[in-house]
Design an enzyme around this catalytic site. Structure first.
Site, PDB file in Angstrom:
ATOM      1  N   ASN A  82       0.801  -1.221   0.000  1.00 26.35           N
ATOM      2  CA  ASN A  82       0.000   0.000   0.000  1.00 26.35           C
ATOM      3  C   ASN A  82       0.833   1.270   0.000  1.00 26.35           C
ATOM      4  O   ASN A  82       0.348   2.344   0.356  1.00 26.35           O
ATOM      5  CB  ASN A  82      -0.967  -0.018   1.182  1.00 26.35           C
ATOM      6  CG  ASN A  82      -1.786  -1.292   1.210  1.00 26.35           C
ATOM      7  OD1 ASN A  82      -1.646  -2.088   2.127  1.00 26.35           O
ATOM      8  ND2 ASN A  82      -2.587  -1.530   0.181  1.00 26.35           N
ATOM      9  N   VAL A  89       1.855   7.016   0.497  1.00 19.77           N
ATOM     10  CA  VAL A  89       0.967   6.062   1.159  1.00 19.77           C
ATOM     11  C   VAL A  89      -0.401   6.079   0.487  1.00 19.77           C
ATOM     12  O   VAL A  89      -0.957   7.139   0.206  1.00 19.77           O
ATOM     13  CB  VAL A  89       0.818   6.408   2.656  1.00 19.77           C
ATOM     14  CG1 VAL A  89      -0.200   5.507   3.339  1.00 19.77           C
ATOM     15  CG2 VAL A  89       2.166   6.322   3.351  1.00 19.77           C
ATOM     16  N   CYS A  90      -0.934   4.885   0.253  1.00 13.47           N
ATOM     17  CA  CYS A  90      -2.250   4.749  -0.383  1.00 13.47           C
ATOM     18  C   CYS A  90      -3.164   3.964   0.554  1.00 13.47           C
ATOM     19  O   CYS A  90      -3.125   2.734   0.581  1.00 13.47           O
ATOM     20  CB  CYS A  90      -2.103   4.029  -1.721  1.00 13.47           C
ATOM     21  SG  CYS A  90      -3.679   3.802  -2.580  1.00 13.47           S
ATOM     22  N   ILE A  91      -3.931   4.694   1.360  1.00 15.36           N
ATOM     23  CA  ILE A  91      -4.964   4.071   2.190  1.00 15.36           C
ATOM     24  C   ILE A  91      -6.243   4.879   2.028  1.00 15.36           C
ATOM     25  O   ILE A  91      -6.203   6.071   1.710  1.00 15.36           O
ATOM     26  CB  ILE A  91      -4.564   3.966   3.685  1.00 15.36           C
ATOM     27  CG1 ILE A  91      -4.152   5.317   4.268  1.00 15.36           C
ATOM     28  CG2 ILE A  91      -3.483   2.916   3.893  1.00 15.36           C
ATOM     29  CD1 ILE A  91      -3.866   5.299   5.761  1.00 15.36           C
TER      30      ILE A  91
END
Length: 167
Positions: A82, A89-91
């Site tokens: 992620n 950051v990819c959330i």
């Protein structure tokens, strides 16, 4: 007007974190003259592959915060499904509010103005503990996580060692 409200809110969140530190991370301004850019150090969560690491990131807030989410980018080397290869950051909670154009996330999973620096970093710590390989930012890391766990572990161990050497 919006920038000054965002500035006041961020100053308050910084004061609160200084008064009552939260386990698992530390945060402060990159430059005392800019409350919109924070340096965060996340301690690798216990009982995870990231345990023992000290991972630095930059959190950049938009002038209309908290109506829009910040971006978070690791400056320490990070191998995770992620996290894009550039460290971003990819959330879900860092995705713009509203409906997901790709239909993957519910609007309730995306950014909401109730989030704080603390809730964002705690979500990132949770992400380190439980990677989401169904919607990866780093496809290669996700593939390795699923299919070649030993190789994944070795890469993460290297990242942890590098983060310790940077102290």
């Amino acid at each position: 007007m919006a920038a000054s409200q965002a500035s006041l809110l961020l100053q308050k969140q910084l004061r609160d974190l200084c008064k009552t530190p939260v386990d698992g991370f530390s945060a402060g301004l990159v430059d005392e003259s800019n409350v919109f850019e924070w340096r965060v150090t996340i301690i690798g969560p216990p009982d995870t592959l990231y345990e023992g690491g000290f991972f630095n990131a930059i959190m950049s807030f938009p002038s209309n915060y908290p109506n829009s989410p910040p971006t978070v980018r690791f400056t320490s080397e990070m191998w995770h499904p992620n996290v894009y290869t550039d460290g971003k950051v990819c959330i879900s909670i860092l995705h713009p509010p509203g409906d997901d154009p790709s239909g993957y996330e519910l609007a309730s999973e995306r950014w909401s103005p109730v989030h704080t620096v603390e809730s964002i970093v705690l979500s990132i710590i949770s992400m380190l503990s439980s990677p989401n390989d169904e919607s990866p930012a780093n496809v290669e890391a996700a593939k390795e996580w699923r299919e070649r766990r030993d190789d994944f572990r070795k890469k993460v161990s290297r990242c942890v060692r590098k983060s310790q050497e940077m102290l």
